[in-house]
Design a protein around this motif. Structure first.
Motif, PDB file in Angstrom:
ATOM      1  N   ALA A 113       9.017  18.286  19.887  1.00 36.85           N
ATOM      2  CA  ALA A 113       9.476  17.069  19.191  1.00 36.85           C
ATOM      3  C   ALA A 113      10.902  17.216  18.673  1.00 36.85           C
ATOM      4  CB  ALA A 113       8.517  16.743  18.043  1.00 36.85           C
ATOM      5  N   ARG A 114      11.221  18.381  18.134  1.00 41.03           N
ATOM      6  CA  ARG A 114      12.574  18.567  17.569  1.00 41.03           C
ATOM      7  C   ARG A 114      13.642  18.615  18.659  1.00 41.03           C
ATOM      8  NH1 ARG A 114       9.882  21.864  13.877  1.00 41.03           N
ATOM      9  NH2 ARG A 114      10.418  23.753  15.001  1.00 41.03           N
ATOM     10  N   GLU A 115      13.248  19.051  19.848  1.00 39.52           N
ATOM     11  CA  GLU A 115      14.212  19.098  20.948  1.00 39.52           C
ATOM     12  C   GLU A 115      14.584  17.684  21.401  1.00 39.52           C
ATOM     13  OE1 GLU A 115      15.669  21.683  21.913  1.00 39.52           O
ATOM     14  OE2 GLU A 115      16.714  21.010  23.708  1.00 39.52           O
ATOM     15  N   THR A 144       5.279  14.956  23.162  1.00 38.13           N
ATOM     16  CA  THR A 144       5.992  15.882  22.280  1.00 38.13           C
ATOM     17  C   THR A 144       4.996  16.785  21.572  1.00 38.13           C
ATOM     18  OG1 THR A 144       6.016  14.226  20.512  1.00 38.13           O
ATOM     19  CG2 THR A 144       7.970  14.370  21.911  1.00 38.13           C
ATOM     20  N   VAL A 145       5.402  18.041  21.425  1.00 41.80           N
ATOM     21  CA  VAL A 145       4.551  19.017  20.751  1.00 41.80           C
ATOM     22  C   VAL A 145       5.290  19.589  19.550  1.00 41.80           C
ATOM     23  CG1 VAL A 145       3.396  19.594  22.906  1.00 41.80           C
ATOM     24  CG2 VAL A 145       5.300  20.996  22.145  1.00 41.80           C
ATOM     25  N   ASP A 146       4.510  20.132  18.633  1.00 43.24           N
ATOM     26  CA  ASP A 146       5.064  20.736  17.421  1.00 43.24           C
ATOM     27  C   ASP A 146       4.197  21.942  17.120  1.00 43.24           C
ATOM     28  OD1 ASP A 146       6.471  21.211  15.165  1.00 43.24           O
ATOM     29  OD2 ASP A 146       6.006  19.311  14.188  1.00 43.24           O
ATOM     30  N   ASP A 150      -1.137  24.998  23.867  1.00 43.32           N
ATOM     31  CA  ASP A 150      -1.877  25.579  24.989  1.00 43.32           C
ATOM     32  C   ASP A 150      -2.089  24.451  25.997  1.00 43.32           C
ATOM     33  OD1 ASP A 150      -3.784  26.587  26.724  1.00 43.32           O
ATOM     34  OD2 ASP A 150      -4.908  27.621  25.152  1.00 43.32           O
ATOM     35  N   LEU A 151      -1.349  24.496  27.110  1.00 42.84           N
ATOM     36  CA  LEU A 151      -1.220  23.326  27.988  1.00 42.84           C
ATOM     37  C   LEU A 151      -2.555  22.821  28.523  1.00 42.84           C
ATOM     38  CD1 LEU A 151       0.912  21.392  29.201  1.00 42.84           C
ATOM     39  CD2 LEU A 151       1.066  22.934  31.154  1.00 42.84           C
ATOM     40  N   PHE A 152      -3.401  23.725  29.019  1.00 43.99           N
ATOM     41  CA  PHE A 152      -4.691  23.285  29.561  1.00 43.99           C
ATOM     42  C   PHE A 152      -5.854  23.711  28.665  1.00 43.99           C
ATOM     43  CE2 PHE A 152      -2.052  23.198  33.442  1.00 43.99           C
ATOM     44  CZ  PHE A 152      -2.355  21.918  33.901  1.00 43.99           C
ATOM     45  N   ASP A 153      -5.519  24.177  27.474  1.00 43.04           N
ATOM     46  CA  ASP A 153      -6.531  24.562  26.500  1.00 43.04           C
ATOM     47  C   ASP A 153      -7.444  25.672  27.015  1.00 43.04           C
ATOM     48  OD1 ASP A 153      -7.156  24.141  23.895  1.00 43.04           O
ATOM     49  OD2 ASP A 153      -8.743  22.674  24.267  1.00 43.04           O
ATOM     50  N   ARG A 158       0.747  29.121  27.705  1.00 41.49           N
ATOM     51  CA  ARG A 158       1.007  28.896  26.274  1.00 41.49           C
ATOM     52  C   ARG A 158       2.490  28.635  26.063  1.00 41.49           C
ATOM     53  NH1 ARG A 158      -0.313  34.270  24.095  1.00 41.49           N
ATOM     54  NH2 ARG A 158       0.353  33.462  22.076  1.00 41.49           N
ATOM     55  N   LEU A 159       2.771  27.601  25.313  1.00 41.93           N
ATOM     56  CA  LEU A 159       4.143  27.259  24.958  1.00 41.93           C
ATOM     57  C   LEU A 159       4.386  27.757  23.536  1.00 41.93           C
ATOM     58  CD1 LEU A 159       3.558  25.543  27.438  1.00 41.93           C
ATOM     59  CD2 LEU A 159       4.502  23.557  26.254  1.00 41.93           C
ATOM     60  N   ILE A 160       5.445  28.562  23.392  1.00 39.33           N
ATOM     61  CA  ILE A 160       5.733  29.217  22.121  1.00 39.33           C
ATOM     62  C   ILE A 160       7.030  28.637  21.558  1.00 39.33           C
ATOM     63  CG2 ILE A 160       6.068  31.474  21.013  1.00 39.33           C
ATOM     64  CD1 ILE A 160       3.534  31.575  22.621  1.00 39.33           C
ATOM     65  N   GLU A 161       7.010  28.247  20.321  1.00 34.59           N
ATOM     66  CA  GLU A 161       8.240  27.730  19.690  1.00 34.59           C
ATOM     67  C   GLU A 161       9.265  28.845  19.545  1.00 34.59           C
ATOM     68  OE1 GLU A 161       7.434  24.414  16.326  1.00 34.59           O
ATOM     69  OE2 GLU A 161       6.796  26.422  15.816  1.00 34.59           O
ATOM     70  N   THR A 162      10.444  28.659  20.097  1.00 32.02           N
ATOM     71  CA  THR A 162      11.512  29.655  19.941  1.00 32.02           C
ATOM     72  C   THR A 162      12.844  28.941  19.661  1.00 32.02           C
ATOM     73  OG1 THR A 162      11.663  29.716  22.373  1.00 32.02           O
ATOM     74  CG2 THR A 162      10.490  31.529  21.298  1.00 32.02           C
ATOM     75  N   PRO A 163      12.940  28.254  18.533  1.00 29.77           N
ATOM     76  CA  PRO A 163      14.158  27.498  18.234  1.00 29.77           C
ATOM     77  C   PRO A 163      15.351  28.411  17.984  1.00 29.77           C
ATOM     78  CG  PRO A 163      12.759  27.590  16.289  1.00 29.77           C
ATOM     79  CD  PRO A 163      11.965  28.205  17.417  1.00 29.77           C
ATOM     80  N   GLY A 164      16.531  27.851  18.083  1.00 31.08           N
ATOM     81  CA  GLY A 164      17.753  28.598  17.775  1.00 31.08           C
ATOM     82  C   GLY A 164      18.787  28.377  18.865  1.00 31.08           C
TER      83      GLY A 164
END
Ligand SMILES: [Zn+2]
Length: 248
Positions: A113-115, A144-146, A150-153, A158-164
């Protein structure tokens, strides 16, 4: 771990950056429940006229890409038609990751979502790395995810938040049956030098967040001992098996 999950590594050419040619990867995940494209490499438009699409950024990033290196053309050689992809996962929306957008009509586009917020609010491409025409399209169906996703549960993707590097950057951890865990850092770590702390991660959004994100990926790597695919590392890339090889 998902039996039947396959990972293919592609690149859509290279970018010349300060005298170094770096690959511009994208990835295909074939999951029993559908095909997932991760980023799309460079947009087709820059194979034709980089300055028309990227403006001044085309002077900083010298693109080397033929039209047949665009993701759609490469997937077509695999017999994958654009209308068959179920998801396009965007690690982020910078100019060299948006090649899939607008080309996969039935895909849901997964982004942090932030992207999406940052990209939509971006001023100039030169300052932010976002080109509005790439993502500001009425035909895109966003999800959007926050937080971790886990795409297919089933734990396989797995999508991991890595902001920066960018405001809502995400990396992926994929679990394959034979290969085991694979980490796609995307631009949270361009290369091994950044991974090993010999260089700073490229932080267009926040240096502090970028360092914290890198450390959290290292922590995951200490636990899982994954095969690591960096975002733009010529050495790492040449040591991996590109499509048509499949990691299973
Ligand atoms: Zn990139």
């Amino acid at each position: 771990m998902a039996a039947g999950l396959e990972l293919y590594l592609f690149d859509s050419g290279t970018l010349g950056l300060g005298g170094v040619e770096v690959p511009v990867p994208f990835y295909l995940l074939r999951h029993p429940q559908g095909d997932v494209l991760v980023d799309g490499g460079n947009p087709l438009a820059v194979a034709r006229d980089p300055h028309a699409h990227w403006g001044a950024l085309a002077d900083i990033f010298e693109v080397h890409m033929a039209e047949q290196q665009h993701c759609v053309a490469q997937l077509a050689r695999f017999g994958i038609a654009p209308d068959s992809a179920r998801y396009v996962v965007q690690t982020h929306l910078h100019i060299d990751h948006t090649g899939a957008l607008g080309h996969f009509p039935n895909a849901t586009v997964v982004v942090h979502a932030r992207e999406l917020q940052a990209a939509r609010g971006a001023e100039s491409p030169e300052a932010t790395g976002y080109v509005r025409e790439d993502f500001d399209r009425p035909d895109l169906r966003w999800h959007t995810v926050d937080g971790e996703f886990d795409l297919f549960d089933d734990g396989a993707i797995r999508l991991i938040e890595t902001p920066g590097h960018s405001a809502g950057h995400m990396s992926l951890v994929v679990t394959l049956h034979d290969t085991g865990p694979v980490m796609l850092t995307a631009d949270a770590a361009d290369n091994r030098a950044q991974w090993e702390g010999r260089a700073h991660p490229r932080a267009l959004s926040s240096r502090e967040d970028a360092s914290r994100s890198l450390e959290s990926l290292r922590q995951i790597a200490r636990e899982l001992d994954p095969l690591i695919v960096f975002g733009h590392d010529p050495e790492n890339w040449s040591g991996l098996s590109r499509a048509p090889h499949r990691y299973t």
